[in-house]
Design an enzyme around this catalytic site. Structure first.
Site, PDB file in Angstrom:
ATOM      1  N   CYS A 118      -5.661  12.223  12.701  1.00 52.95           N
ATOM      2  CA  CYS A 118      -6.319  10.930  12.507  1.00 52.95           C
ATOM      3  C   CYS A 118      -6.141  10.185  13.826  1.00 52.95           C
ATOM      4  O   CYS A 118      -5.544  10.700  14.766  1.00 52.95           O
ATOM      5  CB  CYS A 118      -5.717  10.157  11.352  1.00 52.95           C
ATOM      6  SG  CYS A 118      -4.131   9.508  11.784  1.00 52.95           S
ATOM      7  N   LYS A 166       0.844  -1.201   0.000  1.00 54.21           N
ATOM      8  CA  LYS A 166       0.000   0.000   0.000  1.00 54.21           C
ATOM      9  C   LYS A 166       0.877   1.248   0.000  1.00 54.21           C
ATOM     10  O   LYS A 166       0.672   2.172  -0.781  1.00 54.21           O
ATOM     11  CB  LYS A 166      -0.885   0.007   1.240  1.00 54.21           C
ATOM     12  CG  LYS A 166      -1.585   1.336   1.500  1.00 54.21           C
ATOM     13  CD  LYS A 166      -2.489   1.316   2.702  1.00 54.21           C
ATOM     14  CE  LYS A 166      -1.784   1.537   4.002  1.00 54.21           C
ATOM     15  NZ  LYS A 166      -1.404   2.926   4.280  1.00 54.21           N
ATOM     16  N   ASN A 167       1.903   1.240   0.847  1.00 50.53           N
ATOM     17  CA  ASN A 167       2.712   2.454   1.036  1.00 50.53           C
ATOM     18  C   ASN A 167       3.745   2.668  -0.055  1.00 50.53           C
ATOM     19  O   ASN A 167       4.454   3.664  -0.037  1.00 50.53           O
ATOM     20  CB  ASN A 167       3.350   2.447   2.423  1.00 50.53           C
ATOM     21  CG  ASN A 167       2.286   2.626   3.503  1.00 50.53           C
ATOM     22  OD1 ASN A 167       1.133   2.969   3.192  1.00 50.53           O
ATOM     23  ND2 ASN A 167       2.644   2.369   4.741  1.00 50.53           N
ATOM     24  N   ARG A 199      -0.333  14.329  13.148  1.00 48.34           N
ATOM     25  CA  ARG A 199       0.178  14.087  11.798  1.00 48.34           C
ATOM     26  C   ARG A 199       0.275  15.360  10.959  1.00 48.34           C
ATOM     27  O   ARG A 199      -0.390  15.538   9.955  1.00 48.34           O
ATOM     28  CB  ARG A 199      -0.686  13.018  11.112  1.00 48.34           C
ATOM     29  CG  ARG A 199      -0.825  11.782  11.995  1.00 48.34           C
ATOM     30  CD  ARG A 199      -1.536  10.654  11.340  1.00 48.34           C
ATOM     31  NE  ARG A 199      -0.679  10.083  10.288  1.00 48.34           N
ATOM     32  CZ  ARG A 199      -1.096   9.060   9.528  1.00 48.34           C
ATOM     33  NH1 ARG A 199      -2.297   8.570   9.669  1.00 48.34           N
ATOM     34  NH2 ARG A 199      -0.305   8.584   8.604  1.00 48.34           N
ATOM     35  N   ASP A 249       4.464   0.267  11.908  1.00 51.66           N
ATOM     36  CA  ASP A 249       3.248  -0.325  11.335  1.00 51.66           C
ATOM     37  C   ASP A 249       3.084  -1.790  11.701  1.00 51.66           C
ATOM     38  O   ASP A 249       2.079  -2.397  11.335  1.00 51.66           O
ATOM     39  CB  ASP A 249       3.239  -0.163   9.807  1.00 51.66           C
ATOM     40  CG  ASP A 249       3.141   1.293   9.395  1.00 51.66           C
ATOM     41  OD1 ASP A 249       3.426   1.595   8.227  1.00 51.66           O
ATOM     42  OD2 ASP A 249       2.808   2.131  10.258  1.00 51.66           O
ATOM     43  N   ARG A 296      -8.713  -0.918   4.386  1.00 44.73           N
ATOM     44  CA  ARG A 296      -7.876   0.174   3.848  1.00 44.73           C
ATOM     45  C   ARG A 296      -6.494  -0.358   3.469  1.00 44.73           C
ATOM     46  O   ARG A 296      -5.872   0.128   2.527  1.00 44.73           O
ATOM     47  CB  ARG A 296      -7.717   1.271   4.906  1.00 44.73           C
ATOM     48  CG  ARG A 296      -8.947   2.092   5.157  1.00 44.73           C
ATOM     49  CD  ARG A 296      -8.618   3.310   5.969  1.00 44.73           C
ATOM     50  NE  ARG A 296      -7.503   4.038   5.354  1.00 44.73           N
ATOM     51  CZ  ARG A 296      -6.887   5.068   5.941  1.00 44.73           C
ATOM     52  NH1 ARG A 296      -7.265   5.469   7.150  1.00 44.73           N
ATOM     53  NH2 ARG A 296      -5.897   5.703   5.344  1.00 44.73           N
TER      54      ARG A 296
HETATM   55  C1  EPZ Z   1       4.145   6.868   6.436  1.00 49.06           C
HETATM   56  O1  EPZ Z   1       3.328   7.883   6.984  1.00 49.06           O
HETATM   57  C2  EPZ Z   1       3.253   5.644   6.308  1.00 49.06           C
HETATM   58  N1  EPZ Z   1       2.163   5.950   5.378  1.00 49.06           N
HETATM   59  C3  EPZ Z   1       2.688   5.258   7.682  1.00 49.06           C
HETATM   60  O2  EPZ Z   1       1.935   4.061   7.517  1.00 49.06           O
HETATM   61  C4  EPZ Z   1       3.861   4.968   8.630  1.00 49.06           C
HETATM   62  O3  EPZ Z   1       3.364   4.700   9.921  1.00 49.06           O
HETATM   63  C5  EPZ Z   1       4.805   6.182   8.672  1.00 49.06           C
HETATM   64  O4  EPZ Z   1       5.225   6.540   7.335  1.00 49.06           O
HETATM   65  C6  EPZ Z   1       6.046   5.892   9.511  1.00 49.06           C
HETATM   66  O5  EPZ Z   1       6.743   4.802   8.965  1.00 49.06           O
HETATM   67  C7  EPZ Z   1       2.427   5.971   4.043  1.00 49.06           C
HETATM   68  O6  EPZ Z   1       3.545   5.741   3.602  1.00 49.06           O
HETATM   69  C8  EPZ Z   1       1.269   6.280   3.146  1.00 49.06           C
HETATM   70  P1  EPZ Z   1       6.005  10.293   8.601  1.00 49.06           P
HETATM   71  P2  EPZ Z   1       3.847   9.422   7.025  1.00 49.06           P
HETATM   72  O7  EPZ Z   1       5.886  11.550   7.832  1.00 49.06           O
HETATM   73  O8  EPZ Z   1       4.763   9.678   5.888  1.00 49.06           O
HETATM   74  C9  EPZ Z   1       5.968  13.492  12.104  1.00 49.06           C
HETATM   75  C10 EPZ Z   1       0.074   2.650   7.671  1.00 49.06           C
HETATM   76  O9  EPZ Z   1      -0.385   2.057   8.650  1.00 49.06           O
HETATM   77  N2  EPZ Z   1       5.888  14.478  11.005  1.00 49.06           N
HETATM   78  O10 EPZ Z   1       7.208   9.411   8.363  1.00 49.06           O
HETATM   79  O11 EPZ Z   1       2.648  10.245   7.178  1.00 49.06           O
HETATM   80  C11 EPZ Z   1       4.698  12.643  12.190  1.00 49.06           C
HETATM   81  O12 EPZ Z   1       3.726  13.301  12.974  1.00 49.06           O
HETATM   82  C12 EPZ Z   1       0.517   4.096   7.796  1.00 49.06           C
HETATM   83  O13 EPZ Z   1       0.254   2.133   6.533  1.00 49.06           O
HETATM   84  C13 EPZ Z   1       5.933  15.832  11.324  1.00 49.06           C
HETATM   85  O14 EPZ Z   1       6.030  16.207  12.484  1.00 49.06           O
HETATM   86  O15 EPZ Z   1       4.698   9.400   8.358  1.00 49.06           O
HETATM   87  C14 EPZ Z   1       5.188  11.367  12.833  1.00 49.06           C
HETATM   88  O16 EPZ Z   1       5.268  11.547  14.235  1.00 49.06           O
HETATM   89  C15 EPZ Z   1       0.179   4.660   9.161  1.00 49.06           C
HETATM   90  N3  EPZ Z   1       5.852  16.736  10.316  1.00 49.06           N
HETATM   91  C16 EPZ Z   1       6.621  11.225  12.283  1.00 49.06           C
HETATM   92  O17 EPZ Z   1       7.000  12.534  11.819  1.00 49.06           O
HETATM   93  C17 EPZ Z   1       5.756  16.372   8.995  1.00 49.06           C
HETATM   94  O18 EPZ Z   1       5.712  17.252   8.109  1.00 49.06           O
HETATM   95  C18 EPZ Z   1       6.764  10.257  11.119  1.00 49.06           C
HETATM   96  O19 EPZ Z   1       5.830  10.643  10.149  1.00 49.06           O
HETATM   97  C19 EPZ Z   1       5.712  14.987   8.698  1.00 49.06           C
HETATM   98  C20 EPZ Z   1       5.790  14.062   9.709  1.00 49.06           C
END
Ligand code: EPZ
Length: 424
Positions: free
Chosen positions: A122, A23-24, A127, A312, A404
């Site tokens: 969410c 998915k990702n 996020r 995840d 999802r």
């Molecule tokens: C990706 O989300 C994945 N989704 C998530 O999988 C996964 O949990 C996550 O990476 C971490 O591995 C997809 O790839 C579609 P991040 P993403 O930006 O990119 C903070 C699933 O179950 N952050 O790496 O949204 C954020 O709040 C989903 O398949 C900021 O502060 O995650 C988090 O604490 C859930 N500011 C951390 O960084 C930003 O601009 C990591 O987030 C961006 C992120």
């Protein structure tokens, strides 16, 4: 009336699971179709609700696409963005799926402007997307926030920059790569995320004619090109789906062959951790075999960006450790609110205490079937795992969370001798 799943307890998962595309990986690859007027053909795309949501978003912008199911577990999709007139990602779609933010980079890259709804929070946390926006500003984009929307314009086009991520962000790195591929000059991304899904995206973009190196490491270099061409790309297999079914074998005292990927490369720390917890991991043709040793040992787990233990797979590991001999500890370092499954597991007789980022799990001999509800995608499967091992029957509500990110669950479980029943 939401759909539910009825699960009889004390079942043993024993068989072979064909792992679907990730998915990702699929979501950024679909968004990448915006970068070129020529056809992008993606194969091994998983038939998931989130994929349908991304297609709906791209369709609203004017991207044409044709979907061809190739099995119960995969689709082939041809996309063409030669007539995109709308650069808006509306709130009603973005609120359903945070990954919609992945259209930000490609729209700016190709068209120099877009209006993308802020994703909003969410279940697992606030996020934010502040790191995405700071990166875009470094490339010369003017960003303003109005009525819950990101209004972004690059009147003089995007120009390469040297950008250091304050912290690792998966979709932030993906957005910056897609924004930089058509920028003038070279972009260097430092402290970039290293997830395999990012590598898969960059490999596809290079097949489209981009000039990217260093992907999969923390420093990625993108030399801007003037345009991208048609390409065909096979979506990377889903390491999170594979890990989920590995834990299903562990918690039910069973065994599973996970076919369809190089899971030793995709799940290095996860495989070390399930081995430490007493599972046996061996190689089979096309994948790996994970077998229960009949005992689950208590362990310590800390989620980390790749190649560390994947967040995840945190909820699913917690379900298995509820049945371990002894006391385990899970530290969730990525998301500030990803223990929503604890309350539901506790209702099934688990003994878990949460303090800040730590969940302390005291293993119990039996879990008890109960009516439970899913709170988020990965939590939903942790409840399926617990229900399979519990004494008695469980009813899992809000199954839409499961759909999802996991396809053909009933069929894949049935292939391993496990029956579950879906009903409304
Ligand atoms: C990706 O989300 C994945 N989704 C998530 O999988 C996964 O949990 C996550 O990476 C971490 O591995 C997809 O790839 C579609 P991040 P993403 O930006 O990119 C903070 C699933 O179950 N952050 O790496 O949204 C954020 O709040 C989903 O398949 C900021 O502060 O995650 C988090 O604490 C859930 N500011 C951390 O960084 C930003 O601009 C990591 O987030 C961006 C992120």
């Amino acid at each position: 009336m939401t759909e539910k799943i009825k699960i009889r307890g004390r079942q043993v998962l024993d068989g072979v699971v064909q792992i679907s595309g990730a998915k990702n990986a699929a979501l950024p690859l679909l968004a990448a179709s915006l970068l070129s007027p020529e056809t992008l053909q993606l194969t091994n795309v998983p038939p998931l609700v989130d994929v349908q949501t991304m297609l709906a978003l791209l369709g609203e912008m004017g991207v044409k696409f044709r979907v061809q199911p190739t099995s119960d577990y995969a689709m082939s999709i041809e996309l063409q963005a030669d007539a995109v007139e709308c650069f808006i990602a509306p709130y009603d779609i973005v609120k359903k799926m945070r990954a919609s933010i992945l259209v930000l980079g490609p729209l700016l890259s190709r068209f120099g402007e877009c209006c993308v709804s802020l994703p909003g929070g969410c279940a697992i946390g606030v996020r934010p997307v502040d790191l995405h926006l700071r990166g875009m500003e470094a490339l010369g984009v003017n960003i303003s926030l109005k009525d819950g929307y990101i209004s972004a314009k690059a009147p003089r086009g995007l120009r390469g920059a040297d950008f250091n991520f304050p912290s690792a962000t998966v979709t932030g790195t993906e957005n910056m790569i897609m924004a930089a591929v058509l920028a003038s000059g070279t972009t260097v991304l430092r402290n970039a995320a290293k997830e395999p899904e990012i590598e898969d995206l960059a490999n596809c973009l290079n097949q489209m004619g981009a000039d990217i190196s260093g992907h999969g490491s923390s420093t990625i270099e993108i030399r801007g090109v003037t345009g991208l061409r048609a390409a065909k790309h096979d979506v990377l297999p889903d390491r999170i789906e594979a890990g989920t079914y590995a834990l299903a074998a562990g918690i039910t005292n069973g065994a599973v062959d996970l076919i369809g990927g190089d899971f030793r490369r995709l799940l290095p720390t996860f495989l070390d951790k399930i081995t430490e917890a007493g599972l046996w991991v061996s190689d089979v043709d096309g994948g790996i075999r994970v077998e229960s040793s009949g005992k689950i040992s208590a362990i310590q787990v800390e989620t980390q960006p790749f190649p560390g233990y994947p967040t995840d797979l945190q909820a699913q590991m917690m379900a298995m450790l509820c049945m371990a001999d002894g006391e385990s500890d899970i530290c969730e370092t990525i998301w500030e609110n990803r223990f929503l499954h604890v309350a539901e597991l506790t209702r099934m007789g688990a003994d878990i205490g949460v303090s800040g980022a730590h969940a302390h799990i005291r293993g119990v001999r039996h879990l008890l079937g109960a009516p439970v509800f899913a709170t988020d995608l990965r939590a939903s499967f942790s409840l399926v795992l617990a229900a399979l091992a519990a004494d008695g029957e469980s009813i899992l509500d809000r199954v839409y969370h499961l759909d999802r990110g996991y396809c053909a669950v009933k069929k894949k479980l049935a292939g391993c001798g496990v029956t579950v029943e879906r009903f409304r």
